[in-house]
Design an enzyme around this catalytic site. Structure first.
Site, PDB file in Angstrom:
ATOM      1  N   ASP A 214       0.822  -1.203   0.000  1.00  0.00           N
ATOM      2  CA  ASP A 214       0.000   0.000   0.000  1.00  0.00           C
ATOM      3  C   ASP A 214       0.859   1.257   0.000  1.00  0.00           C
ATOM      4  O   ASP A 214       1.786   1.385   0.815  1.00  0.00           O
ATOM      5  CB  ASP A 214      -0.909  -0.008   1.237  1.00  0.00           C
ATOM      6  CG  ASP A 214      -1.765   1.229   1.340  1.00  0.00           C
ATOM      7  OD1 ASP A 214      -2.659   1.395   0.479  1.00  0.00           O
ATOM      8  OD2 ASP A 214      -1.532   2.041   2.257  1.00  0.00           O
ATOM      9  N   GLU A 278       1.290  -0.354  -5.113  1.00  0.00           N
ATOM     10  CA  GLU A 278       0.402   0.751  -5.458  1.00  0.00           C
ATOM     11  C   GLU A 278       1.248   2.011  -5.542  1.00  0.00           C
ATOM     12  O   GLU A 278       1.953   2.358  -4.590  1.00  0.00           O
ATOM     13  CB  GLU A 278      -0.687   0.928  -4.393  1.00  0.00           C
ATOM     14  CG  GLU A 278      -1.594   2.111  -4.681  1.00  0.00           C
ATOM     15  CD  GLU A 278      -2.377   2.580  -3.460  1.00  0.00           C
ATOM     16  OE1 GLU A 278      -3.504   3.055  -3.642  1.00  0.00           O
ATOM     17  OE2 GLU A 278      -1.852   2.475  -2.336  1.00  0.00           O
TER      18      GLU A 278
END
Length: 544
Positions: A214, A278
Site C-alpha cells: 500500500d 500501489e
C-alpha cells in the site's frame, strides 16, 4: 508456504513463467463482502464461505484488503498490530482456514502490507512518542518546531491539513502523510525495515502467496525535510492543500527500491510470491519502472491511470499500455479500473440506459490488457457507484471535504448476493454502509441464472484468458483505427487474438483489418449489426 506447495496449486500462462504473470486477481474488501455473525461488517469466515464463488469466476487468486488489528480510523489501513486479525473480522484460526480452503479451490491469496505508516495506537508508536531516548525513538519521523512554533516544513497530508501533528510528550511534531492517527514510519531506519520484513515473514509462514504494498512510494522521504514546491492551480478544483504542491520531498525517495530489494530477498525464499506496488501520483511511471525492473525487486506495480480517469478513450488505453511493451525484464504492470478508493468505472465512464452493455465492455477490455488485471468485487456484476447520504458517510476524507469530494464509501457498499433478502443477503444485521441503489437487482443470484448477464459474460472472458497464452503473457500491438474504436492484437508463439472495442455511443465502420468470415471467440453487442459496422459499446474477440 513452500515453493513445492505453490507448484501443486498449478501455474497459469506458459510453463516458463511464474504463476502470477498475467494472472487475474480478484480484490475483496472484507468489510463489505459477507457478514456471517450479524454485526453488519463483513468478516474472514464470510470470504471463506464465498471462495467457491470466487473460484467459479475463473480468477487465479484474491487480494484481501487489510483485516489486521486496527482502531479503524482509516478502516484497516491504520494498523495497530501487523501480526493479528482484528476481532471484527475474526481470528488467526479463521485466516488459516481461509488459506486452506482457498488453496483447495486452486486460488492464491494476496494480502495488503502497509509499510509507510501505522496506527498511533501501535505499540511501536506508543513507545516512540514516550521520550526522545527510548529504543524506538527514531522509528517514526519526528522534528522540532520552527522558532515560531509552526510545523517543520510545508508538507501537506493527503486527507487535508499539514503533514505534521504536535505531540506534547516529546515536544516535537510527528509526520503523517495521511490522517494524524497514521504516523509515518521511518524506513530510513534499518531496524524499522527489519520489523516490517518480520511481519511479512509471519504471513508468508501462514501460507500467503503475495503482497500488495500500500502507498509504497510514500514510504521514504527527504531526510533534509526540504519544502515542497508549489503547483499551479490552473483549471483544477481544489479540495485540499495537498493538491497545491509538487510532492517531490515528502515521498518517492530514491532509496525505496533498495528496500524493495530486501522485500524481494525475503519473498524469494518462499517460491513464486507475487508482490505488487500501489503507486499514486501525477507521474508514477518512473517509480513503477524502478520498483519492478529486473529480477531483484517487485513482481508488478499499478498506478491510477484508469482509477480516477473521467473518460475511457482509445488514446488513454494506448498510452497506458505503450509504457509496458518491452520484455519482461523491463517491468510488468497491473491494471485496475475500480477499487476501494476510486469511484466505480461504470459510473465514471457511462451515463446511458444500457449499463450492463457497457459493463461487459469494460470487463472484457480489462481482461484483454497485457499485464495483471485486478477485478474489484462487484465489477463482475457491473455495479454502479452508490450514492451515500451525508449522514451515512463513513469515509473521513468524504466527511471532511463534503460535498466537493465523492469519497470512497460509494465504492465500498455491501456486495449483493440475494435480491430478496434484507441487505441483499450481505448481513442479517444493520450493514455498516447501505446497499447501493439498484445493487439488489444485480445480485449474484439474479445474474447466475441469466446466460447473458454481466456476471456470466465476465466468466466467459476469464475462461478465454486463462486458456490463451497470448492473452495471458503475449505481446500487444495496436491498430490505427478511427476513434472511438480501440483495436489491438495480442500475440503468443502460436496464437494471435484480435480485440475490438467500440468505446463510443454510435456504430462505427467495420475496419479493413478484421477478416471477413472469421467467427468471434467472444462478443457482446456485435450480433446486432455486424455486417458493415461495429455497434456502439460492443466487444469482438477472436483468434486470427
Amino acid at each position: 508456504m513452500t515453493g513445492s506447495k505453490q507448484t501443486q496449486l498449478g501455474a497459469t500462462g506458459s510453463a516458463s513463467q511464474p504463476w502470477w504473470r498475467g494472472a487475474v486477481i480478484y480484490q475483496v474488501y472484507p468489510r463489505s463482502y459477507l457478514d456471517t455473525n450479524g454485526d453488519g461488517v463483513g468478516d474472514l469466515p464470510g470470504i471463506t464461505e464465498k471462495l467457491g464463488y470466487i473460484a467459479s469466476l475463473g480468477v487465479c487468486g484474491l487480494w484481501i484488503s487489510p483485516f489486521f488489528t486496527s482502531p479503524m480510523k482509516d478502516f484497516g489501513y491504520d494498523v495497530s498490530d501487523y501480526c493479528d486479525v482484528d476481532p471484527i473480522f475474526g481470528t488467526l484460526d479463521d485466516f488459516d482456514h481461509l488459506i486452506e480452503v482457498a488453496h483447495g479451490e486452486g486460488l492464491r491469496v494476496i494480502i495488503d502490507q502497509v509499510m509507510s505508516h501505522t496506527s498511533d495506537e501501535h505499540a511501536w508508536f506508543r513507545e516512540s512518542r514516550g521520550n526522545r531516548e527510548n529504543k524506538k525513538a527514531d522509528w517514526y519521523v519526528w522534528q522540532n518546531a520552527r522558532p515560531d512554533g509552526s510545523p517543520p516544513n510545508n508538507w501537506q497530508a493527503v486527507f487535508g491539513g499539514p503533514a505534521w501533528t504536535w505531540d506534547a510528550r516529546r515536544q516535537q511534531y510527528y509526520m503523517h502523510n495521511f490522517l494524524p492517527s497514521q504516523p509515518q514510519l521511518n524506513l530510513h531506519n534499518r531496524e524499522v525495515q527489519d520489523a516490517l520484513l518480520a511481519a511479512s515473514r509471519f504471513w508468508l509462514d501462514r501460507g500467503v502467496d503475495g503482497f500488495r504494498l500500500d502507498a509504497i512510494n510514500f514510504s521514504m522521504f527527504d531526510p533534509e525535510f526540504t519544502d515542497n514546491p508549489a503547483m499551479e492551480i490552473g483549471n483544477r478544483t481544489i479540495t485540499r492543500p495537498h493538491d497545491l504542491q509538487h510532492h517531490v520531498h515528502n515521498q518517492s525517495h530514491p532509496d525505496i527500491p533498495k528496500f524493495l530489494e530486501r522485500v524481494r530477498g525475503l519473498t524469494d525464499g518462499y517460491g513464486a510470491v507475487f508482490t505488487v506496488a500501489e503507486v499514486a501520483g501525477p507521474d508514477p511511471l518512473p517509480e513503477m519502472k524502478a520498483f519492478t525492473m529486473g529480477d531483484a525487486r517487485l513482481s508488478s506495480a499499478y498506478s491510477f491511470d484508469f482509477l480516477y480517469a473521467s473518460t475511457l478513450t482509445p488514446r488513454r488505453v494506448r498510452r497506458a499500455q505503450s509504457n509496458w511493451m518491452g520484455g519482461f525484464e523491463t517491468g510488468w504492470p497491473s491494471w485496475a479500473f475500480s477499487n476501494h478508493d476510486a469511484p466505480r468505472c461504470v459510473s465514471r465512464w457511462y451515463d446511458g440506459r444500457d449499463r450492463n452493455r457497457f459493463a461487459r465492455l469494460t470487463n472484457a477490455l480489462l481482461l484483454c490488457l497485457r499485464g495483471n488485471p485486478i477485478l474489484y468485487q462487484g465489477e463482475e456484476l457491473g455495479l454502479p457507484q452508490a450514492e451515500i447520504a451525508y449522514e451515512a458517510l463513513q469515509d473521513p476524507e468524504a466527511i471532511a471535504n463534503w460535498p466537493l469530494t465523492l469519497g470512497r464509501d460509494g465504492a465500498r457498499t455491501p456486495m449483493p448476493w440475494v435480491k430478496g433478502q434484507a441487505a441483499a443477503g450481505f448481513t442479517t444485521g444493520s450493514p455498516w454502509l447501505p446497499t447501493g441503489q439498484g445493487h439488489a437487482e444485480a445480485a449474484v443470484d439474479q445474474q447466475s441464472e441469466d446466460a447473458g448477464s454481466v456476471l456470466n459474460f465476465t466468466r466467459e472472458i476469464l475462461r478465454l484468458r486463462k486458456d490463451s497464452a497470448a492473452l495471458m503473457v503475449g505481446d500487444i500491438e495496436f491498430f490505427d483505427a478511427q476513434e472511438p474504436l480501440l483495436a489491438f492484437r495480442r500475440m503468443g508463439r502460436d496464437e494471435n487474438v484480435l480485440c475490438l472495442f467500440n468505446l463510443g455511443a454510435v456504430p462505427i465502420a467495420r475496419p479493413d483489418f478484421l477478416p471477413s468470415g472469421v467467427s468471434a471467440w467472444a462478443e457482446s453487442g456485435w450480433a446486432e449489426n455486424a455486417s458493415d459496422s461495429v455497434p456502439e459499446y460492443s466487444v469482438w474477440i477472436g483468434r486470427i
